[in-house]
Each structure stands twice: as structure tokens, then as C-alpha cells.
Write a protein that holds these residues in place. Structure first.
Motif, PDB file in Angstrom:
ATOM      1  N   GLY A   8    -111.289 -12.818   2.515  1.00 14.57           N
ATOM      2  CA  GLY A   8    -111.369 -14.268   2.226  1.00 14.57           C
ATOM      3  C   GLY A   8    -110.224 -14.945   2.013  1.00 14.57           C
ATOM      4  O   GLY A   8    -110.074 -15.995   2.514  1.00 14.57           O
ATOM      5  N   VAL A   9    -109.211 -14.262   1.137  1.00  7.90           N
ATOM      6  CA  VAL A   9    -107.857 -15.000   1.055  1.00  7.90           C
ATOM      7  C   VAL A   9    -107.117 -15.307   2.275  1.00  7.90           C
ATOM      8  O   VAL A   9    -106.636 -16.476   2.303  1.00  7.90           O
ATOM      9  CB  VAL A   9    -107.257 -14.218   0.014  1.00  7.90           C
TER      10      VAL A   9
ATOM     11  N   THR B  84    -108.502 -15.615   5.296  1.00  6.19           N
ATOM     12  CA  THR B  84    -109.054 -16.817   6.111  1.00  6.19           C
ATOM     13  C   THR B  84    -108.799 -18.023   5.567  1.00  6.19           C
ATOM     14  O   THR B  84    -108.429 -19.103   6.164  1.00  6.19           O
ATOM     15  CB  THR B  84    -110.591 -16.557   6.208  1.00  6.19           C
ATOM     16  N   VAL B  85    -109.155 -18.174   4.145  1.00  9.36           N
ATOM     17  CA  VAL B  85    -109.059 -19.363   3.567  1.00  9.36           C
ATOM     18  C   VAL B  85    -107.633 -19.956   3.585  1.00  9.36           C
ATOM     19  O   VAL B  85    -107.258 -21.148   3.797  1.00  9.36           O
ATOM     20  CB  VAL B  85    -109.435 -19.501   2.223  1.00  9.36           C
TER      21      VAL B  85
ATOM     22  N   GLY C  11    -115.270 -18.544  -6.017  1.00 12.35           N
ATOM     23  CA  GLY C  11    -116.082 -17.738  -5.292  1.00 12.35           C
ATOM     24  C   GLY C  11    -116.573 -16.675  -5.731  1.00 12.35           C
ATOM     25  O   GLY C  11    -117.742 -16.269  -5.442  1.00 12.35           O
ATOM     26  N   TYR C  12    -115.695 -15.987  -6.382  1.00 11.58           N
ATOM     27  CA  TYR C  12    -115.980 -14.601  -6.785  1.00 11.58           C
ATOM     28  C   TYR C  12    -117.158 -14.581  -7.754  1.00 11.58           C
ATOM     29  O   TYR C  12    -118.230 -13.765  -7.545  1.00 11.58           O
ATOM     30  CB  TYR C  12    -114.789 -14.059  -7.509  1.00 11.58           C
TER      31      TYR C  12
ATOM     32  N   ASN D  52    -113.603 -24.512   2.322  1.00 11.86           N
ATOM     33  CA  ASN D  52    -113.451 -23.263   3.032  1.00 11.86           C
ATOM     34  C   ASN D  52    -114.205 -22.171   1.903  1.00 11.86           C
ATOM     35  O   ASN D  52    -114.124 -21.033   2.050  1.00 11.86           O
ATOM     36  CB  ASN D  52    -111.724 -22.921   2.776  1.00 11.86           C
TER      37      ASN D  52
ATOM     38  N   LEU E 223    -112.256  -9.757  -0.818  1.00  9.98           N
ATOM     39  CA  LEU E 223    -111.304 -10.664  -1.353  1.00  9.98           C
ATOM     40  C   LEU E 223    -110.152 -10.861  -0.614  1.00  9.98           C
ATOM     41  O   LEU E 223    -109.842 -11.879  -0.311  1.00  9.98           O
ATOM     42  CB  LEU E 223    -110.877 -10.076  -2.740  1.00  9.98           C
TER      43      LEU E 223
ATOM     44  N   ALA F 183    -106.632 -21.150  -1.805  1.00  7.92           N
ATOM     45  CA  ALA F 183    -106.923 -19.589  -1.481  1.00  7.92           C
ATOM     46  C   ALA F 183    -107.405 -19.271  -2.869  1.00  7.92           C
ATOM     47  O   ALA F 183    -108.498 -18.648  -3.281  1.00  7.92           O
ATOM     48  CB  ALA F 183    -106.219 -18.874  -0.675  1.00  7.92           C
TER      49      ALA F 183
ATOM     50  N   MET G  54    -114.748 -17.762   1.806  1.00  9.56           N
ATOM     51  CA  MET G  54    -114.434 -16.900   0.502  1.00  9.56           C
ATOM     52  C   MET G  54    -115.844 -16.208   0.071  1.00  9.56           C
ATOM     53  O   MET G  54    -115.988 -14.946  -0.122  1.00  9.56           O
ATOM     54  CB  MET G  54    -113.946 -17.839  -0.632  1.00  9.56           C
TER      55      MET G  54
ATOM     56  N   ALA H  96    -110.452 -20.952  -4.575  1.00  4.01           N
ATOM     57  CA  ALA H  96    -111.524 -20.452  -3.841  1.00  4.01           C
ATOM     58  C   ALA H  96    -111.721 -19.075  -4.243  1.00  4.01           C
ATOM     59  O   ALA H  96    -113.174 -18.903  -4.540  1.00  4.01           O
ATOM     60  CB  ALA H  96    -111.359 -20.630  -2.417  1.00  4.01           C
ATOM     61  N   ALA H  97    -110.857 -18.150  -4.445  1.00  3.31           N
ATOM     62  CA  ALA H  97    -111.210 -16.853  -4.801  1.00  3.31           C
ATOM     63  C   ALA H  97    -111.764 -16.938  -6.349  1.00  3.31           C
ATOM     64  O   ALA H  97    -112.841 -16.162  -6.743  1.00  3.31           O
ATOM     65  CB  ALA H  97    -109.820 -16.076  -4.831  1.00  3.31           C
TER      66      ALA H  97
END
Lengths: 292, 265
Positions: free
Chosen positions: A212-213, A215-216, A84-85, A163, A209, A77, A167, A80-81
Motif C-alpha cells: 500500500g505504501v 503504491t500510494v 486506511g488501517y 489513493n 502495508l 502515504a 491502501m 493513507a496508512a
């Protein structure tokens, strides 16, 4: 007649289906977890026994496996954050037409099967695969690098790959909702781009965010197939353990206790993450007043 | 667009498509080992697919399971979306959370709980169990898609229909449903795609039924073979085709509606 049946009433059959298909099985886990098992007759004995729960908390293997899956979910997570950001923020800068194309490009890997993605990475990272061939061609290595396949590294790379789109999508949607004039105003008032980012954009995207966190984290920590097909000897997960206890060992009470613990711990951690993220002022303001 | 934006998105696209491209390349590569340098172009791996009865059987099974999942998922999603967007809904938040449960609970935990319950009450695992379990997992997606479209519809159209004497069923059938047709086809596609893509639920609930994903998983636990690449590329192309057709359908309907409005003006 119109007043008797209304579309809100459609919730009743749907709720019935969901309770029967999802809530009841989870509730039954709770019941099974206090049963005992008669291994001679291969039957469950209805009882009120804390046996499986004692085993669950005293055997270090279980706590280790659950801890491992929480760490790998949290790591995925976080990565990915971070990755992904910038992708999500870049998506908001695209011209309108390209946004539609961008969303399709982003979503297509999601539509490919779990097995396709896992399989494809095995081809990329295999001992004769793309990465090894490239490294050999560049003269960096002579022998294929083995750690690329069947290792925690591969598992985490593929967990991230699987994933990341969730995100990006979550952050992108919340970033699109930001009123562009807020950023312009910040600039006009003399904020450097970096200040505008930390004081305006980041706080306003924290709801995305957080989604996303959550979910991932839940998806990555609960994944069983990726570690089992790519992790090699390190691929043991609580889920694989539960599968064994359920199928081979016929220890349903212990399998139930383990499933429930995993579920509770996942939710506790995910809720914790989200609570911390929503500490930001901007996020609170969005929830209080609705989207800007 | 700044260079930084282009660079970021370019790198992202590379990461997302790298494994898929490599898969595609090897599916046309003449050698039977997947190694660089490439040794020549061939279509024989694709030809092999048509002779492989296990793959073909698995594909038919997956396809037949995906159809009811798509239809049931769209139908239940429609009901759930109608309920959750209704102004008269009383327990909206609670209902919304209930709809999201199959998405929030890890699929593995949910599937094993369902498998235990089913074995306990003596229901067999197999195609029916798999269809029901996949439908439940699809519901959050279809509901979200349909509800997102419903909240954007003009409620005055339905009110007008009522005022003109339409029964609730007539106003649903003649006013609401035509506006939802595209979203419904999208919901159906999502159900089909998620069902075709599923491995985890099948693992626990398929029983003796063998969908394609399970066959592929057990094949590649043993070894990697180029005909598997061809298989995966074929599945991928099929999936992209479903997505593209849904999208084209959406755009065509949208353009048709715009033209209709222009004519009326």
C-alpha cells in the motif's frame, strides 16, 4: 507440435510489447538527457553532453520541486496508512455477504475518472460549496474560507482521497489472510487486545502495508493533474515543469534528465520505505514460509 | 460487529461518497451558481447535455477509444496470465516485474517518455497513440485479474482433455476459455473504465483528439458550471452500470455453474 509451442511462450510477444512500449521510451529518456538542443533549428543534436544533468543538479528550482513531490508523496502515504488501517481491519470483521458489498463500495470511487474526483472536490470546497455553507450556517465564519480551494491543503486532501482505496485494499487483503486462530490464541494466552494488535495483527499485515505504501507513494508523488487543477499557485510539480520543457521550451535533454531523476528518487524512497516496513519479524516470516 | 467497526466504516463511506453526493445534488439544482441553500429541482442541466456538441463529440471519442483498449487489454492480459501461471515458465519473476512496469512507473513519466519517443521517430500523437499507451497501462490490471482466476482452476481438467486426445488448442478453446469467460469480461470492463477515466495519458498523447476528460478539464479550468455536474454524474452512472453488469454477469454464471454441478450429482 504440442512440445514446440507452449503457453509459457506467450510471454515472448507480451514482453516484446512491454519493452517496446514502456522500457524503450524510458531508455530513450536516458539517451536524450545527454543530447544537446539547437534552439535555432529546433532540433536535437546527438552529443554526449552533461549539460542537462549539470543544470538539473545546480538549479535549485528542480531540486526543490522534486523534494516537494517526494514530501507530498510520503505525506500522503503516511496519512493513507494511518487512516486506511482501521478501515481495512474493520472490513475483515464484516459478515461474508457484506464483504462483497464492502469491496464494491470501496472500489467504485476508484472507477470514477480522475477529472470527476478533482472536479467534485472543487464543488465541495468552493467558496459557496458544502464546507463553507455548513460553517456559515453553524455561525463559525461570516466570510467564505478561501484556503479551502487552490491550496496545498486541497491538493493533499484530494491526493489522499484518490489513493486511500489502494491502501485499504492492500492492507485488507493481507489482513484477511491472517489465521483467526492466531488472534484467539493470543487472547487465550492473556494478551490484551492492544498487545494482540501490535504483536500479531500488525506484523502479519506489514506485507500489505508495504504494498500500500509503495503504491500510494508512487501514485501521489507522480500525480500532476491534482496539484495543477487544485493547487493554484502552489500547484507546480516536477511533472508540470517537464511538460513545459518538453512542449513549450523544447528542452528535451533537460526534460529527460528531470524525468529520470524523479523516477530514480521515487523508486529509491519507495524501496526504502518498504525495506523499513519489512524489518518486522512477522513480515519476514510470511515471506520465508509463504502466507499463513 | 462492534460499534467501533460500524463507526469506522460509516465514516469511511461518508468520506468516499461525500464529493459524489454533492455533485449529484448540484446537478439537479435549479440555480446556475453552485451555492447553498439549494433553490429547486430541475432536469434542465441534463437536457443541456444533449444540445452540447462538444460534450457529445468528446463522449463518442472517449467511448470509441475505450473499446479497443478494453479488447486489446483483455487479449494481452490473457496471454500474459497464461504465460505467468504456466508451470513451464522459466523467468517468472522477471516477467511478472516487466508486466507491472506500466503500473509502477508514474503515468506522467511514462506518457511523456512515450510522447518524446513518438515525436522523435515521427509518429503522430492522436487516437492510435492514445489507444496504444492506454492499453499498456491497462495490462497490469487485466493480467492480475486473469492470473488470479487461472491459479484457482483445476489443472486436472486440462490434463483430462489432453488424455482424451485434445490438441493444446482444443483444450484451451473447450476447457480453459469457458472457465475464463467471466474473468475476461471483467478484464475488458476494467480496460474500458480505466480508459474512460484517464486524464493524464490523454494530456500527453491525445494530440488533436479530444476525449471527454480533456474537454472537461479545459472547461473547468475556466469556470464551474452545473451542466458539467450533470455530465460528470452521467459518466459516473455509466461507469457504475458497467461495474454492476459485470458483477451481475459473474454471479449469474456462477449460479448457473453451481446448478449444473447439482444436476450432474
Amino acid at each position: 507440435m504440442a512440445s514446440v509451442l507452449h503457453r509459457a511462450h506467450l510471454a515472448v510477444p507480451v514482453a516484446f510489447i512491454l519493452i517496446l512500449g514502456c522500457v524503450l521510451p524510458l531508455a530513450v529518456l536516458l539517451v536524450f538527457s545527454v543530447f544537446e538542443v539547437d534552439l535555432d533549428a529546433f532540433t536535437l543534436v546527438p552529443a554526449f553532453s552533461g549539460q542537462s544533468w549539470t543544470q538539473m543538479f545546480t538549479n535549485p528550482v528542480f531540486t526543490f520541486l522534486i523534494g516537494k513531490s517526494v514530501v507530498s508523496g510520503a505525506g500522503t502515504a503516511l496519512l493513507a496508512a494511518l487512516i486506511g488501517y482501521p478501515i481495512a481491519v474493520s472490513m475483515t470483521r464484516l459478515p461474508v455477504l457484506w464483504k462483497g458489498i464492502g469491496s464494491i463500495v470501496l472500489l467504485t470511487p476508484l472507477y470514477t475518472g480522475e477529472i470527476v474526483r478533482i472536479y467534485a472536490w472543487r464543488v465541495v470546497l468552493g467558496s459557496e460549496g458544502l464546507v463553507n455553507a455548513a460553517l456559515k450556517w453553524l455561525g463559525v465564519i461570516d466570510e467564505p474560507v478561501k484556503f479551502l480551494l487552490f491550496s496545498p491543503f486541497t491538493t493533499h486532501l484530494v491526493l489522499l482521497y484518490n489513493n486511500l482505496p489502494f491502501m485499504v485494499l492492500a492492507i485488507w487483503i493481507s489482513a484477511e489472510l491472517i489465521d483467526k486462530r492466531l488472534i484467539e490464541a493470543a487472547r487465550d494466552l492473556g494478551a490484551r487486545p492492544i498487545d494482540a494488535f501490535f504483536k500479531v495483527i500488525l506484523p502479519l499485515t506489514t506485507p500489505g502495508l508495504a504494498v500500500g505504501v509503495f503504491t500510494v507513494f508512487a501514485l501521489a508523488a507522480g500525480d500532476m493533474m491534482t496539484p495543477s487543477l487544485l493547487g493554484g499557485t502552489s500547484g507546480a510539480t516536477p511533472m508540470a515543469m517537464i511538460d513545459n520543457l518538453f512542449g513549450t521550451a523544447f528542452d528535451w535533454p533537460l526534460a529527460s534528465a528531470l524525468s529520470l531523476s524523479l523516477l530514480v528518487i521515487l523508486f529509491a524512497f519507495a524501496t526504502g520505505f518498504v525495506t523499513i516496513l519489512l524489518r518486522f519479524d512477522g513480515a519476514r516470516a510470511v515471506f520465508r514460509r509463504g502466507a499463513p | 460487529m462492534s460499534r467501533l467497526v460500524i463507526l469506522t466504516l460509516g465514516l469511511a463511506v461518508c468520506f468516499f461518497y461525500l464529493p459524489i453526493v454533492v455533485l449529484g445534488i448540484f446537478s439537479f439544482n435549479a440555480a446556475s451558481t453552485m451555492a447553498f441553500p439549494l433553490s429547486g429541482f430541475t432536469l434542465s442541466w441534463y437536457a443541456d447535455l444533449f444540445g452540447n456538441e462538444a460534450f457529445l463529440g468528446g463522449f463518442v471519442t472517449s467511448f470509441l477509444i475505450a473499446q479497443p483498449v478494453g479488447l486489446l487489454g483483455a487479449l494481452i492480459g490473457l496471454m500474459a496470465a497464461l504465460a505467468v501461471t504456466s508451470p513451464r515458465m522459466k523467468f517468472r519473476a522477471a516477467f511478472a516485474i516487466l508486466v507491472l512496469v506500466p503500473f509502477l512507473v508514474p503515468k506522467t513519466v511514462l506518457s511523456i517518455a512515450q510522447a518524446m519517443l513518438m515525436s522523435w521517430v515521427g509518429l503522430g500523437r492522436g487516437a492510435t497513440a492514445l489507444i496504444l499507451a492506454q492499453t499498456l497501462v491497462v495490462i497490469p490490471f487485466t493480467t492480475t485479474i486473469l492470473a488470479a482466476v487461472m491459479v484457482r482452476l483445476d489443472p486436472r481438467l486440462e490434463e483430462a482433455a489432453r488424455d482424451l486426445g485434445a490438441t493444446p488448442w482444443q483444450s484451451f478453446r473447450r476447457v480453459l476459455l469457458p472457465q475464463l469467460s467471466v474473468a475476461l469480461s471483467a478484464a475488458y470492463s476494467i480496460g474500458v473504465i480505466l480508459s474512460l477515466a484517464d486524464l493524464t495519458i490523454s494530456m500527453f498523447l491525445a494530440g488533436r483528439t479530444q476525449p471527454l476528460s480533456l474537454i472537461v478539464a479545459s472547461e473547468f479550468r475556466r469556470e464551474l458550471k452545473p451542466d458539467l455536474n450533470a455530465m460528470q454524474v452521467a459518466v459516473l452512472v455509466l461507469t457504475v452500470l458497467i461495474v454492476a453488469l459485470t458483477e451481475i454477469n459473474r454471479r449469474r454464471r456462477l449460479r448457473g455453474r453451481m446448478a449444473h454441478i447439482r444436476d450432474d450429482l
